[in-house]
Design a protein around this motif. Structure first.
Motif, PDB file in Angstrom:
ATOM      1  N   VAL A   2     -19.286 -28.310 -28.974  1.00  0.00           N
ATOM      2  CA  VAL A   2     -18.392 -27.554 -29.852  1.00  0.00           C
ATOM      3  C   VAL A   2     -17.763 -28.476 -30.891  1.00  0.00           C
ATOM      4  O   VAL A   2     -17.632 -28.111 -32.058  1.00  0.00           O
ATOM      5  N   LYS A   3     -17.410 -29.690 -30.469  1.00  0.00           N
ATOM      6  CA  LYS A   3     -16.818 -30.643 -31.412  1.00  0.00           C
ATOM      7  C   LYS A   3     -17.795 -30.979 -32.533  1.00  0.00           C
ATOM      8  O   LYS A   3     -17.413 -31.092 -33.696  1.00  0.00           O
ATOM      9  N   LYS A   4     -19.072 -31.129 -32.199  1.00  0.00           N
ATOM     10  CA  LYS A   4     -20.079 -31.437 -33.206  1.00  0.00           C
ATOM     11  C   LYS A   4     -20.227 -30.290 -34.195  1.00  0.00           C
ATOM     12  O   LYS A   4     -20.359 -30.520 -35.405  1.00  0.00           O
ATOM     13  N   LEU A   5     -20.179 -29.053 -33.687  1.00  0.00           N
ATOM     14  CA  LEU A   5     -20.279 -27.891 -34.578  1.00  0.00           C
ATOM     15  C   LEU A   5     -19.073 -27.807 -35.512  1.00  0.00           C
ATOM     16  O   LEU A   5     -19.215 -27.526 -36.703  1.00  0.00           O
ATOM     17  N   VAL A   6     -17.899 -28.071 -34.968  1.00  0.00           N
ATOM     18  CA  VAL A   6     -16.684 -28.032 -35.792  1.00  0.00           C
ATOM     19  C   VAL A   6     -16.733 -29.123 -36.856  1.00  0.00           C
ATOM     20  O   VAL A   6     -16.421 -28.875 -38.030  1.00  0.00           O
ATOM     21  N   LEU A   7     -17.134 -30.324 -36.465  1.00  0.00           N
ATOM     22  CA  LEU A   7     -17.230 -31.420 -37.435  1.00  0.00           C
ATOM     23  C   LEU A   7     -18.279 -31.124 -38.504  1.00  0.00           C
ATOM     24  O   LEU A   7     -18.064 -31.421 -39.685  1.00  0.00           O
ATOM     25  N   ALA A   8     -19.388 -30.528 -38.108  1.00  0.00           N
ATOM     26  CA  ALA A   8     -20.424 -30.180 -39.083  1.00  0.00           C
ATOM     27  C   ALA A   8     -19.908 -29.118 -40.054  1.00  0.00           C
ATOM     28  O   ALA A   8     -20.173 -29.190 -41.260  1.00  0.00           O
ATOM     29  N   ALA A   9     -19.152 -28.151 -39.549  1.00  0.00           N
ATOM     30  CA  ALA A   9     -18.592 -27.113 -40.416  1.00  0.00           C
ATOM     31  C   ALA A   9     -17.581 -27.701 -41.392  1.00  0.00           C
ATOM     32  O   ALA A   9     -17.567 -27.350 -42.575  1.00  0.00           O
ATOM     33  N   ILE A  10     -16.765 -28.612 -40.923  1.00  0.00           N
ATOM     34  CA  ILE A  10     -15.772 -29.254 -41.796  1.00  0.00           C
ATOM     35  C   ILE A  10     -16.465 -30.096 -42.865  1.00  0.00           C
ATOM     36  O   ILE A  10     -16.115 -30.047 -44.049  1.00  0.00           O
ATOM     37  N   ALA A  11     -17.472 -30.859 -42.460  1.00  0.00           N
ATOM     38  CA  ALA A  11     -18.210 -31.688 -43.422  1.00  0.00           C
ATOM     39  C   ALA A  11     -18.895 -30.809 -44.463  1.00  0.00           C
ATOM     40  O   ALA A  11     -18.888 -31.130 -45.659  1.00  0.00           O
ATOM     41  N   GLY A  12     -19.490 -29.703 -44.019  1.00  0.00           N
ATOM     42  CA  GLY A  12     -20.121 -28.780 -44.965  1.00  0.00           C
ATOM     43  C   GLY A  12     -19.123 -28.194 -45.934  1.00  0.00           C
ATOM     44  O   GLY A  12     -19.393 -28.049 -47.124  1.00  0.00           O
ATOM     45  N   GLY A  13     -17.941 -27.850 -45.432  1.00  0.00           N
ATOM     46  CA  GLY A  13     -16.895 -27.311 -46.306  1.00  0.00           C
ATOM     47  C   GLY A  13     -16.456 -28.310 -47.357  1.00  0.00           C
ATOM     48  O   GLY A  13     -16.242 -27.965 -48.515  1.00  0.00           O
ATOM     49  N   ILE A  14     -16.356 -29.566 -46.964  1.00  0.00           N
ATOM     50  CA  ILE A  14     -15.959 -30.613 -47.916  1.00  0.00           C
ATOM     51  C   ILE A  14     -17.019 -30.775 -48.997  1.00  0.00           C
ATOM     52  O   ILE A  14     -16.702 -30.891 -50.185  1.00  0.00           O
ATOM     53  N   VAL A  15     -18.282 -30.758 -48.595  1.00  0.00           N
ATOM     54  CA  VAL A  15     -19.378 -30.909 -49.573  1.00  0.00           C
ATOM     55  C   VAL A  15     -19.373 -29.739 -50.548  1.00  0.00           C
ATOM     56  O   VAL A  15     -19.490 -29.930 -51.763  1.00  0.00           O
TER      57      VAL A  15
END
Length: 43
Positions: A2-15
């Motif tokens: 779940v942490k990896k999914l959240v981090l991936a979503a945050i990184a995608g949002g920043i991009v």
């Protein structure tokens, strides 16, 4: 996992936000150049 999914979503949002800022900045520059061209045509 779940942490990896959240981090991936945050990184995608920043991009996506960074690319949106570049798009808005580019549109502002285009509008500015059109205004300057109009000023030169009038003078």
């Amino acid at each position: 996992m779940v942490k990896k999914l959240v981090l991936a979503a945050i990184a995608g949002g920043i991009v996506f936000s960074a690319s949106a800022c570049n798009t808005v900045k580019g549109a502002g520059q285009d509008i500015e150049s059109v205004g300057e061209a109009g000023d030169e045509a009038i003078n």
